[in-house]
Enzyme design. Structure first.
Site, PDB file in Angstrom:
ATOM      1  N   GLU A 107       0.825  -1.207   0.000  1.00  0.00           N
ATOM      2  CA  GLU A 107       0.000   0.000   0.000  1.00  0.00           C
ATOM      3  C   GLU A 107       0.861   1.259   0.000  1.00  0.00           C
ATOM      4  O   GLU A 107       0.513   2.257  -0.618  1.00  0.00           O
ATOM      5  CB  GLU A 107      -0.947  -0.025   1.204  1.00  0.00           C
ATOM      6  CG  GLU A 107      -1.993  -1.122   1.072  1.00  0.00           C
ATOM      7  CD  GLU A 107      -2.956  -1.193   2.235  1.00  0.00           C
ATOM      8  OE1 GLU A 107      -4.178  -1.158   1.991  1.00  0.00           O
ATOM      9  OE2 GLU A 107      -2.487  -1.291   3.383  1.00  0.00           O
ATOM     10  N   GLU A 127      -3.844  -9.870   2.979  1.00  0.00           N
ATOM     11  CA  GLU A 127      -4.625  -9.683   4.204  1.00  0.00           C
ATOM     12  C   GLU A 127      -5.726 -10.723   4.418  1.00  0.00           C
ATOM     13  O   GLU A 127      -5.910 -11.198   5.551  1.00  0.00           O
ATOM     14  CB  GLU A 127      -5.233  -8.272   4.221  1.00  0.00           C
ATOM     15  CG  GLU A 127      -4.268  -7.174   4.630  1.00  0.00           C
ATOM     16  CD  GLU A 127      -3.443  -6.619   3.486  1.00  0.00           C
ATOM     17  OE1 GLU A 127      -2.817  -5.569   3.682  1.00  0.00           O
ATOM     18  OE2 GLU A 127      -3.426  -7.246   2.412  1.00  0.00           O
TER      19      GLU A 127
END
Length: 256
Positions: A107, A127
């Site tokens: 990210e 995730e």
């Protein structure tokens, strides 16, 4: 700073995530150290480019430190790593990705303007494999940067992609042997540094703000109101460039 290193060379600030023994995963304190370091870069008129990289040769950043999650009290002002929700920084940020960039580490990469990757680097949002969701902008930025179907393929399978695949789908600007990463990043910084810092900031901001406009005509009408664009319109650099060209000399940029 306990978990990052900050160095300055000329107009380039380099911020290095410095937990190589645990693949530079980010603990709660690091978020605030990164916020402070990027704040300092943003406010320093002599610093024009920021490079983000990781220590060691295994990882850029493997995401969040799950062992310290019990100590988590919330993110700093600009979100994850002090960067993810920093939408008003007109100065360019380069990610020099020296290894794994997973989860929050990916990210961070997606939030940078230019990405130079070692051929050993890889990227992914794993995730869901630990029952989590990539809430640091990765889901939104990935779909916007590489297209919906490619992004969904990576997100829903938690698949990791190589640096070469990242280059092919548009995540990465250049892939180089690991030993050439620093020199290649310096070459990109040098190329950017030849231009007027005011023009660079106006260009970045116009692109990023313009993407939020509903259509191209709206973006072109609105650009004169963007702060960095307005600063460029009234800058000395706007006059110096053409003047130096006519006089057949190198321009002397006044900067912001």
């Amino acid at each position: 700073m306990n978990y990052i290193n900050v160095t300055r060379a000329g107009a380039v600030t380099t911020i290095t995530l410095n937990r190589p023994s645990v693949m530079n995963v980010i603990n709660p304190a690091m978020h605030f150290e990164l916020q402070a370091a990027i704040d300092a870069f943003a406010s320093d008129s002599d610093q024009h480019i920021c490079v983000l990289t990781g220590s060691g040769d295994r990882a850029f950043c493997a995401g969040s430190d799950l062992k310290s999650i019990a100590d988590f009290k919330g993110y700093p002002q600009n979100g994850y790593a002090g960067l993810i929700e920093r939408f008003d920084l007109a100065k360019p940020i380069i990610a020099a990705v020296n290894g794994l960039a997973l989860g929050g580490g990916f990210e961070i990469v997606l939030a940078c303007d230019i990405v130079i990757a070692a051929d050993t680097a890889s990227f992914g949002l794993p995730e869901p494999l630990v029952g989590a969701v990539a809430l640091g902008g990765g889901l939104h930025r990935l779909a916007r940067q590489i297209g919906l179907k490619r992004a969904m393929g990576m997100i829903l399978t938690s698949r990791r992609v190589t640096a070469e695949e990242g280059f092919r789908c548009g995540i990465v600007n250049e892939v180089v042997p690991a030993g050439e990463l620093a020199a290649t990043t310096a070459r990109w910084c040098e190329a950017i540094s030849k231009a007027s810092p005011v023009s660079i900031r106006a260009s970045k901001e116009t692109v990023m703000f313009g993407l939020n406009e509903p259509d191209l005509p709206s973006a072109m009408r609105a650009q004169k109101n963007y702060p960095a664009f307005a600063a460029w319109l009234g800058s000395e650099d706007r006059k110096e460039g053409p003047r130096a060209f006519v006089e057949k000399r190198a321009p002397v940029w006044k900067g912001p």
